[in-house]
Design an enzyme around this catalytic site. Structure first.
Site, PDB file in Angstrom:
ATOM      1  N   GLU A 137      -6.168  -3.669  -0.063  1.00  0.00           N
ATOM      2  CA  GLU A 137      -6.275  -4.861   1.018  1.00  0.00           C
ATOM      3  C   GLU A 137      -7.434  -5.440   0.451  1.00  0.00           C
ATOM      4  OE1 GLU A 137      -5.574  -1.846   1.603  1.00  0.00           O
ATOM      5  OE2 GLU A 137      -4.505  -1.525   3.507  1.00  0.00           O
ATOM      6  N   THR A 156       0.961  -1.334   0.027  1.00  0.00           N
ATOM      7  CA  THR A 156      -0.013   0.065  -0.044  1.00  0.00           C
ATOM      8  C   THR A 156       0.818   1.178  -0.038  1.00  0.00           C
ATOM      9  OG1 THR A 156      -0.065   0.150   2.351  1.00  0.00           O
ATOM     10  CG2 THR A 156      -2.033  -1.220   1.290  1.00  0.00           C
ATOM     11  N   LYS A 168     -14.144  17.386  12.092  1.00  0.00           N
ATOM     12  CA  LYS A 168     -14.965  17.483  13.599  1.00  0.00           C
ATOM     13  C   LYS A 168     -14.993  18.721  13.926  1.00  0.00           C
ATOM     14  CE  LYS A 168     -12.966  12.752  14.205  1.00  0.00           C
ATOM     15  NZ  LYS A 168     -11.653  12.680  13.715  1.00  0.00           N
TER      16      LYS A 168
HETATM   17  P1  AMP Z   1      -5.567   2.062  -2.260  1.00  0.00           P
HETATM   18  O1  AMP Z   1      -5.268   0.959  -1.416  1.00  0.00           O
HETATM   19  O2  AMP Z   1      -4.264   3.104  -2.594  1.00  0.00           O
HETATM   20  O3  AMP Z   1      -6.207   1.589  -3.640  1.00  0.00           O
HETATM   21  O4  AMP Z   1      -6.284   3.111  -1.373  1.00  0.00           O
HETATM   22  C1  AMP Z   1      -7.566   2.700  -1.015  1.00  0.00           C
HETATM   23  C2  AMP Z   1      -8.560   3.881  -0.413  1.00  0.00           C
HETATM   24  O5  AMP Z   1      -8.828   4.633  -1.692  1.00  0.00           O
HETATM   25  C3  AMP Z   1      -9.865   3.361   0.409  1.00  0.00           C
HETATM   26  O6  AMP Z   1      -9.757   3.153   1.486  1.00  0.00           O
HETATM   27  C4  AMP Z   1     -10.424   4.779  -0.161  1.00  0.00           C
HETATM   28  O7  AMP Z   1     -10.319   5.686   1.104  1.00  0.00           O
HETATM   29  C5  AMP Z   1     -10.127   5.479  -1.530  1.00  0.00           C
HETATM   30  N1  AMP Z   1     -11.267   5.003  -2.311  1.00  0.00           N
HETATM   31  C6  AMP Z   1     -11.008   4.074  -3.195  1.00  0.00           C
HETATM   32  N2  AMP Z   1     -12.133   4.020  -4.095  1.00  0.00           N
HETATM   33  C7  AMP Z   1     -12.869   5.174  -3.578  1.00  0.00           C
HETATM   34  C8  AMP Z   1     -14.185   5.778  -3.883  1.00  0.00           C
HETATM   35  N3  AMP Z   1     -14.812   5.062  -5.037  1.00  0.00           N
HETATM   36  N4  AMP Z   1     -14.692   6.656  -3.292  1.00  0.00           N
HETATM   37  C9  AMP Z   1     -14.046   7.276  -2.269  1.00  0.00           C
HETATM   38  N5  AMP Z   1     -12.870   6.858  -1.939  1.00  0.00           N
HETATM   39  C10 AMP Z   1     -12.385   5.606  -2.421  1.00  0.00           C
END
Ligand code: AMP
Length: 552
Positions: free
Chosen positions: A333, A188, A445
């Site tokens: 994940e 990640t 918040k």
């Molecule tokens: P990654 O592991 O780099 O793909 O990041 C995952 C994170 O991207 C998720 O936990 C979300 O916070 C964000 N994310 C992925 N898809 C979306 C979506 N459609 N809308 C909002 N946030 C998203």
């Protein structure tokens, strides 16, 4: 009582490969080269070259079961060969994110103990300076043209991909592996602390691929050509390279040509029917098409995810170009498919919109619950927020702890009963539609109430003068936190007074949530995978580097 089924047939990537290269042997992989002719090949030829690569890795480079073989590559057909060869022979494919800072790349390669790196020649200037610090890398395999002089004097042995493959057998006796064995790994991007490695199994990849192919997911068929703009180093290009070998969907690979201009050109020339990318890329494409019209009429659907897709952008693609955007949510994940926003049946196009702008519904393989702020779990009533937790056969149960180390299960990421804590905050409707309102750490918040930064950003980006907007929490004496709105104005558009933007927001957002603090940005800072990098904005604000206006 046990079943009478062939439950001992393991769900392995070699099965997907065998199926793809035989039943769908003529399906095409076209790689954009930036020259007059793209590179064209088939699933059959790709499978044959995957076999040659496996022979080379085993016989020439001494790669065995469980060894990590890394790729530092763009989306192209050679990368697909690696995708199938490495896991199918029992080794572990480790895709390296070429946009990560050098420090993190070094950490990741050493942590995974990669023995080989396959690198596109065009990326050698990135890799070469890191090599002295890569402790476990014995071989560098250069794929495609590039200036290899930068590798002179390096410790690992250097090979040329085509020479390595040449003359080797085009079939391989793929071993019958345990479906739970490691197949691929991806770290990640790590907004805090060191990057963390997710290790996918053959089983998780297989089941995830079937999900990708379902009609209520990407639902592609042999008549389709997909354009995975999402990099193969970002959660396996959302599973597309594996999924297409199951269904015979052809692929158009953009290689390193990821700017809006070349993307528009390759869509016009090669006529894909589907594409997958993060919102920032598609925003760029919209602007490109507005400036220089191209024929993108072949595109029927685009899957957009990775960060919240502004509804205004979805509308623009549909109204201006007839492209239907399907919004999806997922994370490294979760392999990554976690939810997709297909509307229920029987609605008019206008009635579908409230469903389509959500993050969507969970597929059967993903169970979900919302951990409520005060403890317990929030009801699925479309109004009670909580942190999303998920579990299922393609969801991580832990992070890679390092060679010979126990897996890591930090309690902020995994609940005691084994659910993944996503760090995403949202609500779920009674019919299972997820609406994310924020990252847990980005929620504003204010006076004991939560303000959604995403809602403010989406509302701002619906203004005709605004190209991008990012909203972050800043400390406020009276309210604890208040939103700071950063806006990027569209090129060629005069900046609009902040009062006007605030009035515009007031049409859809409650008064007490409207930002007082405003700043104009040249560009919203982005992470290595193209998401808004709010920590940079917060840091710039804390350091007094932003020219903030406070409205009365
Ligand atoms: P990654 O592991 O780099 O793909 O990041 C995952 C994170 O991207 C998720 O936990 C979300 O916070 C964000 N994310 C992925 N898809 C979306 C979506 N459609 N809308 C909002 N946030 C998203």
């Amino acid at each position: 009582m046990l079943s009478t089924m062939q439950d001992d047939v393991p769900l392995t990537i070699s099965r997907i490969l065998r199926h793809g290269m035989t039943v769908h042997g003529d399906a095409r992989i076209t790689t954009w080269t930036g020259e007059a002719e793209p590179h064209r090949t088939t699933f059959r030829a790709t499978g044959e070259r995957a076999a040659q690569l496996a022979h080379a890795l085993r016989d020439e480079l001494g790669i065995g079961a469980e060894d990590r073989v890394a790729t530092l590559m763009w989306n192209n057909s050679s990368h697909v060969e690696a995708y199938f060869a490495i896991p199918s022979m029992g080794a572990v494919l480790h895709t390296l994110n070429l946009r990560l800072p050098a420090e993190q790349l070094v950490f990741i390669v050493n942590h995974a103990a990669d023995r080989v790196i396959l690198v596109n020649g065009t990326l050698l200037p990135l890799l070469a300076p890191l090599l002295p610090r890569l402790q476990t890398v014995e071989h560098v395999v250069v794929v495609g043209p590039g200036d290899t002089s930068v590798l002179e004097g390096c410790t690992p042995q250097v090979h040329e991909y085509e020479q390595l493959l040449a003359g080797r057998p085009t079939s391989y006796d793929w071993p019958e592996l345990d479906e739970r064995a490691a197949a691929a790994m991806c770290y990640t991007s790590g907004t805090t602390g060191d990057p963390k490695g997710v290790v996918y199994s053959h089983r998780s990849v297989y089941l995830h691929s079937m999900q990708v192919n379902m009609a209520e997911s990407m639902g592609l068929t042999t008549a389709d050509t997909t354009l995975p703009v999402v990099p193969m180093f970002h959660v396996n290009a959302w599973g597309l390279p594996h999924a297409v070998f199951m269904t015979g969907v052809s692929m158009l690979m953009p290689d390193r040509f990821l700017h809006p201009g070349p993307l528009a050109e390759m869509i016009a020339a090669e006529r894909p029917t589907h594409a997958a990318a993060v919102p920032v890329i598609w925003q760029g494409l919209l602007e490109e098409l507005a400036a220089t019209p191209r024929d993108i009429s072949s595109l029927k659907t685009v899957t957009i995810g990775g960060s919240a897709c502004p509804p205004s952008m979805m509308r623009a693609f549909e109204d201006l170009h007839g492209v239907r955007v399907c919004h999806a949510w997922g994370m490294t994940e979760t392999s990554p498919l976690g939810s997709l926003a297909h509307p229920p049946g029987g609605l008019t196009p206008e009635e579908e919109w409230p469903y389509r702008i959500t993050q969507g519904r969970f597929p059967a393989g993903v169970e979900a619950r919302l951990a409520a702020p005060g403890g317990g779990f929030a009801p699925w009533d479309g109004a009670s927020p909580g942190e999303l937790e998920v579990r299922g056969p393609w969801i991580a149960a832990a992070y890679f702890g390092g060679v010979g180390e126990e897996p890591l299960r930090p309690e902020e990421k995994f609940s005691p009963d084994g659910w993944l804590r996503t760090g995403d905050v949202g609500v779920i409707s009674p019919d299972g539609y997820l609406t994310l309102t924020d990252r847990a750490k980005d929620v504003i918040k204010s006076g004991g109430e939560w303000i959604s930064s995403v809602e403010l950003e989406n509302a701002l980006m619906a203004h005709e003068a605004v190209a991008e907007a990012a909203v972050v929490a800043v400390t406020d004496e009276k309210w604890g936190e208040r939103p700071l709105a950063g806006v990027v104005f569209k090129e060629g558009h005069d900046p609009v007074p902040y009062e006007e933007l605030r009035t515009f927001l007031g049409k859809t957002i409650a008064r007490w949530q409207l930002p007082e603090r405003w700043v104009t940005l040249d560009v919203v800072p982005k992470t290595s995978v193209g998401k808004f990098d709010k920590k940079v904005l917060r840091r710039q604000y804390a350091a007094g580097e932003l020219d903030v206006t406070k409205l009365g």
